[in-house]
Design an enzyme around this catalytic site. Structure first.
Site, PDB file in Angstrom:
ATOM      1  N   TYR A 129      63.048  67.239  47.045  1.00 20.27           N
ATOM      2  CA  TYR A 129      61.963  68.214  47.013  1.00 20.27           C
ATOM      3  C   TYR A 129      60.650  67.545  46.651  1.00 20.27           C
ATOM      4  O   TYR A 129      60.617  66.382  46.227  1.00 20.27           O
ATOM      5  CB  TYR A 129      62.288  69.327  46.005  1.00 20.27           C
ATOM      6  N   ARG A 166      56.467  60.300  50.009  1.00 19.86           N
ATOM      7  CA  ARG A 166      57.563  60.179  49.038  1.00 19.86           C
ATOM      8  C   ARG A 166      58.787  60.972  49.505  1.00 19.86           C
ATOM      9  O   ARG A 166      59.918  60.524  49.348  1.00 19.86           O
ATOM     10  CB  ARG A 166      57.110  60.643  47.654  1.00 19.86           C
ATOM     11  N   LYS A 217      63.572  61.779  44.474  1.00 21.77           N
ATOM     12  CA  LYS A 217      63.249  63.083  43.893  1.00 21.77           C
ATOM     13  C   LYS A 217      64.257  64.120  44.371  1.00 21.77           C
ATOM     14  O   LYS A 217      63.967  64.954  45.233  1.00 21.77           O
ATOM     15  CB  LYS A 217      61.811  63.479  44.255  1.00 21.77           C
ATOM     16  N   GLU A 258      60.313  58.664  31.036  1.00 22.70           N
ATOM     17  CA  GLU A 258      59.276  59.567  31.535  1.00 22.70           C
ATOM     18  C   GLU A 258      59.533  60.941  30.929  1.00 22.70           C
ATOM     19  O   GLU A 258      60.477  61.121  30.159  1.00 22.70           O
ATOM     20  CB  GLU A 258      59.280  59.624  33.064  1.00 22.70           C
TER      21      GLU A 258
END
Lengths: 296, 296
Positions: free
Chosen positions: B33, B52, B148, B181
């Site tokens: 996504y 990406r 992702k 992160e």
């Protein structure tokens, strides 16, 4: 193709089962599942599967508790409607859909329930008879493999790679060099000194129901086994290897990364354990798996 | 609640969007996504997001390639139909539904496309103005954080725990003690010796689009920053901290595990970077974020 599904209390044709793309299983893999073998028209160790489902939900902080009696009825009904003798029932519980996308779990939970059944031979199969070849790949999964979530992308990638290389399944190797488990099965070996070995339970692997039942059954048969890590290298020189799961039961592993395990044929210990397991779930090995004694 | 969705080529009311529970996103988290910020009615860095997305799909071995022009049109249409000035567009691509459950990727792919838009203030928000508090939790995610995927359960659990503790978000700490992160953001600190630091890119973290754009913009403004790991301990004694993401842009982090960062208020470097970033996406900081200069 699957024909029938059960979705949020309703039995319907599988291709009519539809749910919201805002379901948290779809957006976040916020969901857990179980796959229960069906043999002779009865679910195998459904109690253990429902126990594990409840544990998975608890570990993820689900606040709703499934109605166990209802889930048992759903299994029975799916087995009946699909005239299942051998096969499996799949059951998934998600944290539900809320019309939007927000990471934190909702304070009031409306879980989604989904289930279906599929006929599949479990005992008299090429897998059980001839064994399978596995590849090994890095275990890149998250740290909580003890929770049976639908976050299965690493496993799907591993199995896709196995298929690409012409093999049947994948065993996963941790960064420490030890095999954790198969992509959808527990991994076992029979060592050079004839010990039956499988990985000890922790958050590193899933506590397989078939693994548990086999462990109980082999102990009852006077056999012993050892729970400890074993490396890819140890597996490559093992006498025998096999995998346990709800849909392959006890599957001989005859090839690892293209290297023959032992003789390259299912070994005598694996054959004995297949017989013990088939008996444990109510089968007559002589009739259901005549090949168990035909070869050696 | 989201009002409109785009599902497999069709725009429809969000509550009418339905898909098969056999979709591989639902069963396996086999899906990726993007979340693209919308500012002043335009998607921000959509090119980078679609780059990406294409990379994520390639890394997972998807064989189908999305029609980039179509996806751009879908973003425009969702922005227009929802009269979006500020907000975001969510886009998900899954490996599709095949009427059954089989781990290996299908040889012929029929991906599912899903998108929606939602209005949300991005700049003049309590988060941007006052900053947020984060907790730290173990980073238990899989090893490919550079892709992702919707395998976001660890992140959802982290954010649920943050909310439970009365904080806004979570930062994830690897087993080596270094922060990787945030649960849905990149993590930055301003060190005691005034260096701007964020984690270097690898498979360990997601290459954030907001991170990339901020990096370019601050370099253009003559500022430098360092890409290296930093520990939870270093973060706790940092002068400032902040997080970057598509929906929070540059969010001051004023509290980590209950400990004030610096003065406990958004710091001057963070304020400067907010201004730089807002300008980069076409905002006039003096109008859009008057509080940038009101305090210090």
């Amino acid at each position: 193709l699957v024909k029938q599904a059960w979705l949020n209390g309703v039995f319907l044709a599988a291709d009519e089962a539809k749910l919201s793309p805002f379901d948290r299983a779809f957006l976040f893999a916020d969901s857990v599942y179980e796959v229960t073998a069906v043999y002779d028209g009865r679910p195998v160790d459904l109690d253990l599967h429902l126990d594990r489902l409840a544990r998975s939900l608890r570990e993820l902080g689900f606040t709703s508790v499934p109605d166990r009696a209802q889930l048992m009825q759903v299994h029975d009904r799916l087995i009946e409607d699909n005239a299942l003798k051998e096969g499996y029932v799949y059951l998934q519980v998600t944290r539900g859909a809320y019309g939007g996308r927000d990471f934190p779990a909702p304070s009031v939970e409306r879980p989604t329930y989904f289930a279906f059944a599929e006929a599949r031979a479990l005992i008299d199969t090429p897998t059980a008879r001839n064994g399978i070849g596995v590849i090994t790949v890095d275990d890149i999964r998250w740290a909580r493999r003890d929770i049976k979530t639908t976050g299965l992308l690493a496993q799907a990638l591993a199995k896709t790679e196995a298929k690409r290389r012409g093999e049947d399944d994948a065993w996963l190797v941790g960064s420490d060099g030890f095999i954790t488990e198969g992509a959808s099965a527990n991994a076992w070996i029979v060592t050079a000194d004839d010990k039956i070995v499988t990985r000890d339970l922790s958050t590193i692997i899933l506590a397989g129901v078939t693994r548990a039942r086999l462990a109980t059954s082999l102990a009852a048969a006077g056999l012993s086994f050892v729970e400890r890590p074993f490396s890819r290298e140890e597996a490559l020189v093992a006498r025998e290897a096999f995998a346990t799961s709800a849909t392959t039961l006890v599957a001989p592993v005859v090839r690892i990364d293209g290297v023959r395990v032992g003789s390259g044929l299912p070994g005598p210990v694996t054959r004995r354990l297949q017989g013990i397991y088939y008996t444990a779930i109510g089968a007559d090995p002589g009739k259901a798996a005549p090949w168990l004694t035909e070869e050696s």
